[in-house]
Design a protein around this motif. Structure first.
Motif, PDB file in Angstrom:
ATOM      1  N   GLY A  33      24.903 100.291  25.856  1.00  0.00           N
ATOM      2  CA  GLY A  33      23.719  99.854  25.133  1.00  0.00           C
ATOM      3  C   GLY A  33      23.266 100.794  24.034  1.00  0.00           C
ATOM      4  N   HIS A  34      23.735 102.021  24.049  1.00  0.00           N
ATOM      5  CA  HIS A  34      23.342 102.964  22.995  1.00  0.00           C
ATOM      6  C   HIS A  34      24.118 102.731  21.690  1.00  0.00           C
ATOM      7  CE1 HIS A  34      20.780 105.451  25.548  1.00  0.00           C
ATOM      8  NE2 HIS A  34      21.714 105.400  26.482  1.00  0.00           N
ATOM      9  N   ASP A  35      25.186 101.927  21.742  1.00  0.00           N
ATOM     10  CA  ASP A  35      26.124 101.844  20.627  1.00  0.00           C
ATOM     11  C   ASP A  35      25.460 101.381  19.326  1.00  0.00           C
ATOM     12  OD1 ASP A  35      28.750 102.252  19.706  1.00  0.00           O
ATOM     13  OD2 ASP A  35      29.221 100.128  19.884  1.00  0.00           O
ATOM     14  N   PHE A  36      24.590 100.385  19.409  1.00  0.00           N
ATOM     15  CA  PHE A  36      23.972  99.842  18.200  1.00  0.00           C
ATOM     16  C   PHE A  36      22.528 100.288  18.021  1.00  0.00           C
ATOM     17  CE2 PHE A  36      27.732  97.321  18.542  1.00  0.00           C
ATOM     18  CZ  PHE A  36      28.126  97.201  17.219  1.00  0.00           C
ATOM     19  N   GLU A  37      22.082 101.181  18.884  1.00  0.00           N
ATOM     20  CA  GLU A  37      20.738 101.758  18.741  1.00  0.00           C
ATOM     21  C   GLU A  37      20.526 102.354  17.343  1.00  0.00           C
ATOM     22  OE1 GLU A  37      18.007 104.643  21.635  1.00  0.00           O
ATOM     23  OE2 GLU A  37      20.194 104.601  21.848  1.00  0.00           O
ATOM     24  N   PRO A  38      21.480 103.101  16.770  1.00  0.00           N
ATOM     25  CA  PRO A  38      21.252 103.705  15.452  1.00  0.00           C
ATOM     26  C   PRO A  38      21.095 102.690  14.322  1.00  0.00           C
ATOM     27  CG  PRO A  38      23.083 104.796  16.583  1.00  0.00           C
ATOM     28  CD  PRO A  38      22.770 103.554  17.351  1.00  0.00           C
ATOM     29  N   VAL A  39      21.579 101.458  14.518  1.00  0.00           N
ATOM     30  CA  VAL A  39      21.469 100.459  13.456  1.00  0.00           C
ATOM     31  C   VAL A  39      20.001 100.150  13.156  1.00  0.00           C
ATOM     32  CG1 VAL A  39      22.026  98.080  12.795  1.00  0.00           C
ATOM     33  CG2 VAL A  39      23.719  99.469  13.987  1.00  0.00           C
ATOM     34  N   VAL A  40      19.161 100.203  14.185  1.00  0.00           N
ATOM     35  CA  VAL A  40      17.736  99.903  13.974  1.00  0.00           C
ATOM     36  C   VAL A  40      17.127 100.890  12.978  1.00  0.00           C
ATOM     37  CG1 VAL A  40      15.493  99.629  15.118  1.00  0.00           C
ATOM     38  CG2 VAL A  40      17.587  98.878  16.273  1.00  0.00           C
ATOM     39  N   ASP A  41      17.596 102.136  13.007  1.00  0.00           N
ATOM     40  CA  ASP A  41      17.089 103.138  12.054  1.00  0.00           C
ATOM     41  C   ASP A  41      17.440 102.785  10.609  1.00  0.00           C
ATOM     42  OD1 ASP A  41      16.014 104.679  14.087  1.00  0.00           O
ATOM     43  OD2 ASP A  41      17.831 105.889  14.323  1.00  0.00           O
ATOM     44  N   GLU A  42      18.467 101.962  10.416  1.00  0.00           N
ATOM     45  CA  GLU A  42      18.878 101.570   9.069  1.00  0.00           C
ATOM     46  C   GLU A  42      18.053 100.402   8.518  1.00  0.00           C
ATOM     47  OE1 GLU A  42      21.062 103.264   7.327  1.00  0.00           O
ATOM     48  OE2 GLU A  42      21.435 104.615   9.022  1.00  0.00           O
ATOM     49  N   PHE A  43      17.312  99.712   9.400  1.00  0.00           N
ATOM     50  CA  PHE A  43      16.502  98.576   8.958  1.00  0.00           C
ATOM     51  C   PHE A  43      15.173  99.048   8.382  1.00  0.00           C
ATOM     52  CE2 PHE A  43      18.526  95.914  12.576  1.00  0.00           C
ATOM     53  CZ  PHE A  43      19.605  95.579  11.769  1.00  0.00           C
ATOM     54  N   ASP A  44      14.681  98.315   7.388  1.00  0.00           N
ATOM     55  CA  ASP A  44      13.299  98.478   6.926  1.00  0.00           C
ATOM     56  C   ASP A  44      12.439  97.620   7.843  1.00  0.00           C
ATOM     57  OD1 ASP A  44      10.853  98.564   5.721  1.00  0.00           O
ATOM     58  OD2 ASP A  44      11.514  97.738   3.791  1.00  0.00           O
ATOM     59  N   LEU A  45      11.903  98.230   8.887  1.00  0.00           N
ATOM     60  CA  LEU A  45      11.190  97.472   9.918  1.00  0.00           C
ATOM     61  C   LEU A  45       9.882  96.874   9.403  1.00  0.00           C
ATOM     62  CD1 LEU A  45      11.866  99.753  13.008  1.00  0.00           C
ATOM     63  CD2 LEU A  45      13.031  97.638  12.362  1.00  0.00           C
ATOM     64  N   ASP A  46       9.402  97.361   8.255  1.00  0.00           N
ATOM     65  CA  ASP A  46       8.208  96.757   7.659  1.00  0.00           C
ATOM     66  C   ASP A  46       8.480  95.326   7.200  1.00  0.00           C
ATOM     67  OD1 ASP A  46       6.733  99.041   8.068  1.00  0.00           O
ATOM     68  OD2 ASP A  46       7.098  99.848   6.057  1.00  0.00           O
ATOM     69  N   ARG A  47       9.751  94.983   7.040  1.00  0.00           N
ATOM     70  CA  ARG A  47      10.101  93.611   6.645  1.00  0.00           C
ATOM     71  C   ARG A  47      10.079  92.647   7.824  1.00  0.00           C
ATOM     72  NH1 ARG A  47      15.457  92.876   3.685  1.00  0.00           N
ATOM     73  NH2 ARG A  47      14.428  90.898   3.182  1.00  0.00           N
ATOM     74  N   LEU A  48      10.047  93.178   9.051  1.00  0.00           N
ATOM     75  CA  LEU A  48      10.112  92.348  10.249  1.00  0.00           C
ATOM     76  C   LEU A  48       8.754  92.294  10.935  1.00  0.00           C
ATOM     77  CD1 LEU A  48      13.440  93.669  11.858  1.00  0.00           C
ATOM     78  CD2 LEU A  48      13.166  91.856  10.159  1.00  0.00           C
ATOM     79  N   PRO A  49       8.462  91.198  11.646  1.00  0.00           N
ATOM     80  CA  PRO A  49       7.316  91.220  12.554  1.00  0.00           C
ATOM     81  C   PRO A  49       7.545  92.298  13.616  1.00  0.00           C
ATOM     82  CG  PRO A  49       8.277  89.016  12.381  1.00  0.00           C
ATOM     83  CD  PRO A  49       9.244  89.958  11.743  1.00  0.00           C
TER      84      PRO A  49
END
Length: 224
Positions: free
Chosen positions: A31-47
């Motif tokens: 489950g840790h494998d794709f954890e770093p991908v979230v850091d690449e997102f601009d989370l302000d664009r998401l609810p």
């Protein structure tokens, strides 16, 4: 936590979540494998979105000499002209993902605000589960993968998810799951009338930065 639930890694938003992405890793990862991908997102664009990364169960994998590793199902053959996936394992993992969806429901997230995502084996389980799920989901993100148990999909598909947004992406040079094999799955889904958005990239069995940007754009749309 309910003992029947898979162990998970979770990333919570700064305020209470109103959306969830359940993201399944590939063979032999966790489950840790794709954890770093979230850091690449601009989370302000998401609810406000909770990212849930489950760990697959440990099981013997035939193509790896029976070695026990995290896997969503056994892979029986390297021959892409025949069935490669163990049907019982696919069904077991789909039931475990359904339990995670139910837990998100219990935490206040409706099915229509949940994306099922996955890479490789995890993407196969995301597709299998979502397209048979009885209530409309927000979307399905299927990366470097294919449709498992494809011969039963037409008969088992849930009407509620006939128009669910599908994002499929694949590397043109993928040596693990050949591009043409995945493309056939995409063609199958399109022929069945699914709303498929297909992307390919000059990469192997991986993610690339351009793909991450496209995923972010898509999540912003389907989770809006």
């Amino acid at each position: 936590m309910n003992a029947a639930l898979l162990p998970v890694v979770e990333i919570e938003p700064a305020v209470p979540a109103t959306r969830s992405v359940i993201w399944l890793h590939g063979l032999g990862a966790d489950g840790h494998d794709f954890e770093p991908v979230v850091d690449e997102f601009d989370l302000d664009r998401l609810p406000p979105t909770r990212f849930v990364f489950p760990h697959a169960p440990m099981r013997a994998v035939t193509i790896n000499g029976g070695y026990v590793m995290r896997a969503w199902y056994d892979i029986l053959s390297m021959d892409f002209s025949e069935r490669r996936e163990d049907p019982a394992g696919v069904l077991e993992s789909a039931a475990q993902v359904e339990a995670l969806i139910a837990r998100e429901n219990a935490r206040g997230i409706a099915d229509g605000h949940i994306v099922l995502a996955g890479f490789s084996q995890g993407g196969a389980i995301a597709l299998h589960t979502a397209l048979r799920h009885p209530r409309r989901l927000a979307g399905v993100l299927a990366l470097s993968t294919y449709v498992p148990l494809a011969d039963t999909l037409a008969a088992e598909a849930a009407p509620a998810n006939r128009d669910v947004p599908l994002f499929m992406a694949h590397g043109l040079g993928d040596p693990v799951i050949p591009y043409a094999f995945s493309r056939r799955s995409g063609d199958l889904l399109a022929d069945l009338g699914y709303a498929l958005e297909w992307h390919d990239y000059p990469m192997d069995h991986a993610l690339c930065l351009e793909e991450v940007r496209h995923i972010e754009d898509w999540l912003a749309r389907v989770l809006a």
